[in-house]
Structure formats: structure tokens, C-alpha cells
Design an enzyme around this catalytic site. Structure first.
Site, mmCIF file in Angstrom:
data_model
loop_
_atom_site.group_PDB
_atom_site.id
_atom_site.type_symbol
_atom_site.label_atom_id
_atom_site.label_comp_id
_atom_site.label_asym_id
_atom_site.label_seq_id
_atom_site.Cartn_x
_atom_site.Cartn_y
_atom_site.Cartn_z
ATOM 1 N N ASP A 298 3.436 -7.642 -10.466
ATOM 2 C CA ASP A 298 2.516 -8.016 -11.543
ATOM 3 C C ASP A 298 3.221 -7.932 -12.898
ATOM 4 O O ASP A 298 2.655 -8.296 -13.930
ATOM 5 C CB ASP A 298 1.231 -7.186 -11.517
ATOM 6 C CG ASP A 298 1.470 -5.691 -11.671
ATOM 7 O OD1 ASP A 298 2.623 -5.268 -11.804
ATOM 8 O OD2 ASP A 298 0.466 -4.940 -11.655
ATOM 9 N N SER A 299 4.503 -7.501 -12.882
ATOM 10 C CA SER A 299 5.356 -7.610 -14.069
ATOM 11 C C SER A 299 5.486 -9.059 -14.501
ATOM 12 O O SER A 299 5.953 -9.340 -15.616
ATOM 13 C CB SER A 299 6.741 -7.016 -13.791
ATOM 14 O OG SER A 299 7.281 -7.553 -12.594
ATOM 15 N N LYS B 73 1.658 -4.302 -2.337
ATOM 16 C CA LYS B 73 1.920 -3.040 -3.037
ATOM 17 C C LYS B 73 0.758 -2.723 -3.956
ATOM 18 O O LYS B 73 0.191 -3.629 -4.582
ATOM 19 C CB LYS B 73 3.214 -3.114 -3.855
ATOM 20 C CG LYS B 73 3.547 -1.785 -4.578
ATOM 21 C CD LYS B 73 4.922 -1.815 -5.219
ATOM 22 C CE LYS B 73 4.971 -2.612 -6.499
ATOM 23 N NZ LYS B 73 4.124 -2.014 -7.580
ATOM 24 N N GLU C 106 -0.746 0.530 -6.784
ATOM 25 C CA GLU C 106 -0.367 1.713 -7.554
ATOM 26 C C GLU C 106 -1.334 2.861 -7.317
ATOM 27 O O GLU C 106 -2.532 2.648 -7.085
ATOM 28 C CB GLU C 106 -0.349 1.367 -9.043
ATOM 29 C CG GLU C 106 0.708 0.338 -9.424
ATOM 30 C CD GLU C 106 0.707 0.018 -10.909
ATOM 31 O OE1 GLU C 106 1.463 -0.883 -11.305
ATOM 32 O OE2 GLU C 106 -0.040 0.666 -11.674
ATOM 33 N N GLU D 146 8.673 5.332 -9.991
ATOM 34 C CA GLU D 146 9.037 4.733 -11.274
ATOM 35 C C GLU D 146 9.097 5.773 -12.376
ATOM 36 O O GLU D 146 8.152 6.547 -12.573
ATOM 37 C CB GLU D 146 8.057 3.631 -11.668
ATOM 38 C CG GLU D 146 8.436 2.956 -12.983
ATOM 39 C CD GLU D 146 7.688 1.663 -13.267
ATOM 40 O OE1 GLU D 146 7.925 1.072 -14.344
ATOM 41 O OE2 GLU D 146 6.878 1.240 -12.430
#
Length: 269
Positions: free
Chosen positions: A51-52, A120, A122, A185
Site C-alpha cells: 500500500d506504499s 499482508k 498490519e 519495520e
């Protein structure tokens, strides 16, 4: 005879095998067909449709605005550009937060419509039940703990996460919930190495030092494509394509204006 390990599609079980063997895992982000094709033939193990994309492709300030429909659209292009790499796609903000049922539906759409091999999401302990539900629906899940960009307004800034007990518990919860790997991260290197040694699943580091089981970088950071943008400390530049692209475009403009392009060899008769 079956395909060699270097030519067949990477699978989720390969990640577990590589963890046992001590073989590190190379991951890069990708957002379109052309870049996916180039990265796939380079030997990258996994392409993350992150989603970057919101910040690197759409020019947004955070990852929050990107939608599930947009993620599916870009993930489908990446899948079409790959033959070997495992393709993992991010579930964007608020596509899985409401309930495990919503998460299964969003992950299912990603798998069916984009054709990727995993998703993925978070979050650590607070997302353990959601990870468990998605994994039990036969959808492979990669976790993500430490700095979680979708929580930027809660965190306040993109800073290193140093809560050792909380990070260990988050990573352990993700693994116990059924994730096949977890991104760490912006975690201190020594802590990331310790977590990697403790977990039964591979850790993929970004700003988490060399002790992780694999590494991931953003495509645009690695190649210097956002030449005027923020440069994270952990983002090693392997090329400065941004400067090369600007020069190439300037050369093109010059040649068009002085009529040296196209020349006779570049024209039909």
C-alpha cells in the site's frame, strides 16, 4: 522431472524451508507489469504489492487513502508480470479492521480477482484473531509489526519502535495466529535479530538490521526514482535512475526542439 527451484513459482512452504535452511529471502515491492517482469527475472523471491503505492505512485502523504479496488488492480498487473516470485498484496486501511469476516472477504477478493498467492496485513496482538480467521480460510497471511504505516496518526511519526516486550509479544501473536511470515519495520537491529531467532516463521526486515530472515525494500527507494523525496536511512540506493530519467527526458526535449529527433533512420519512407 519437476521444475528446478530457481524456475518454478516460489510457494509459501518455501519460506518455512528457507527459514530452516538459513537461506535469506529477498523481497521488493512492485506496482505494475513492467517492473514486475524485470524484478521477477532478477531472482527476487517475493514481490510485495504494498500500500506504499499510495506514496510512491499516487503521490499521497500517507498510505491511508489507497482503496481495496486500487490494490487489486495493481496486484493483478504484478501477478501477470511474474512467473517465479511469490506475489503478496497488502490489504489497505479499513479493508480488514472492522471484523474478521470483513478481512476474509477482502482477502478473498484479492486472491480471486488479482490472483496473488498471499495477503499482508498490519498489526500484532490486536489483529491475531483476524489473522487466524483469514489463515483458517486457506488464505496465506504475512504479518507486519513494529512501525505500521496504517497507524501513522496514532504513532505520530515514522520513528523506530523500541518497546521490546510489546514487539516480542506482537510478533509471537502473529506467528501463533497462523501467519507464514512477518515484516519487522523500524525495529532496533538487536531486537529484530532476537525476535527472528525466537520465531518459527521467517521475519522480513525493513529498517530492522541484518539479523532478519529476509529483507524488503521499496522499489522506488532502491532505484532512486523519488529523487526529490525523503530518503530513509535503511534504503540503500542500488541505482540513481531518477537522475538518469530526468537527463534522458531533458535530452529528448532538446532533440525535439532542435528537430534532430526523429532523424532519417527513425522515419518511414
Amino acid at each position: 522431472m519437476g521444475k528446478s527451484s530457481e524456475s518454478r513459482r516460489v510457494t509459501v512452504p518455501d519460506f518455512a524451508a528457507w527459514k530452516r535452511q538459513g537461506r535469506t529471502i529477498a523481497v521488493l515491492t512492485a506496482y505494475d507489469y513492467a517492473s514486475a517482469r524485470l524484478l521477477d527475472v532478477s531472482g527476487v523471491d517475493c514481490l510485495l504489492v504494498g500500500d506504499s503505492m499510495a506514496t510512491t505512485v499516487q503521490g499521497r502523504e500517507t498510505t491511508l487513502p489507497v482503496t481495496l479496488r486500487q490494490m487489486i488492480y495493481h496486484a493483478e498487473m504484478v501477478v501477470r508480470g511474474t512467473k517465479r516470485a511469490l506475489v503478496v498484496a497488502d490489504l489497505p486501511f479499513l479493508s480488514y479492521h472492522v471484523s474478521p469476516r470483513q478481512a476474509i472477504r477482502s482477502a478473498g477478493r484479492m486472491m480471486k480477482e488479482a490472483g496473488c498467492q498471499a495477503v499482508k496485513l498490519e498489526g500484532g496482538r490486536r489483529m491475531a484473531a483476524t489473522i487466524k480467521a483469514v489463515a483458517e480460510a486457506e488464505i496465506p497471511v504475512m504479518g507486519h509489526v513494529g512501525l505500521t504505516p496504517q497507524s501513522i496518526h496514532k504513532l505520530g511519526s515514522y520513528r523506530v519502535q523500541r518497546g521490546e516486550d510489546a514487539l516480542r509479544e506482537d510478533a509471537r501473536a502473529v506467528a501463533e495466529a497462523g501467519a507464514f511470515a512477518v515484516v519487522l519495520e523500524c525495529v532496533p537491529a538487536s531486537l529484530a535479530a532476537a525476535i527472528s531467532a525466537e520465531l518459527p516463521i521467517p521475519t522480513i526486515g525493513i529498517g530492522a538490521g541484518p539479523g532478519c530472515d529476509g529483507q524488503v525494500l521499496v522499489f522506488h527507494d532502491m532505484l532512486g526514482l523519488l529523487a526529490d523525496g525523503f530518503r530513509p536511512r535503511f534504503a540503500r540506493r542500488y541505482a540513481e535512475l531518477g537522475e538518469q530519467i530526468k537527463k534522458a527526458a531533458a535530452d529528448y526535449v532538446r532533440d525535439v526542439r532542435d528537430r534532430s529527433f526523429p532523424n532519417d533512420d527513425e522515419s518511414y519512407r
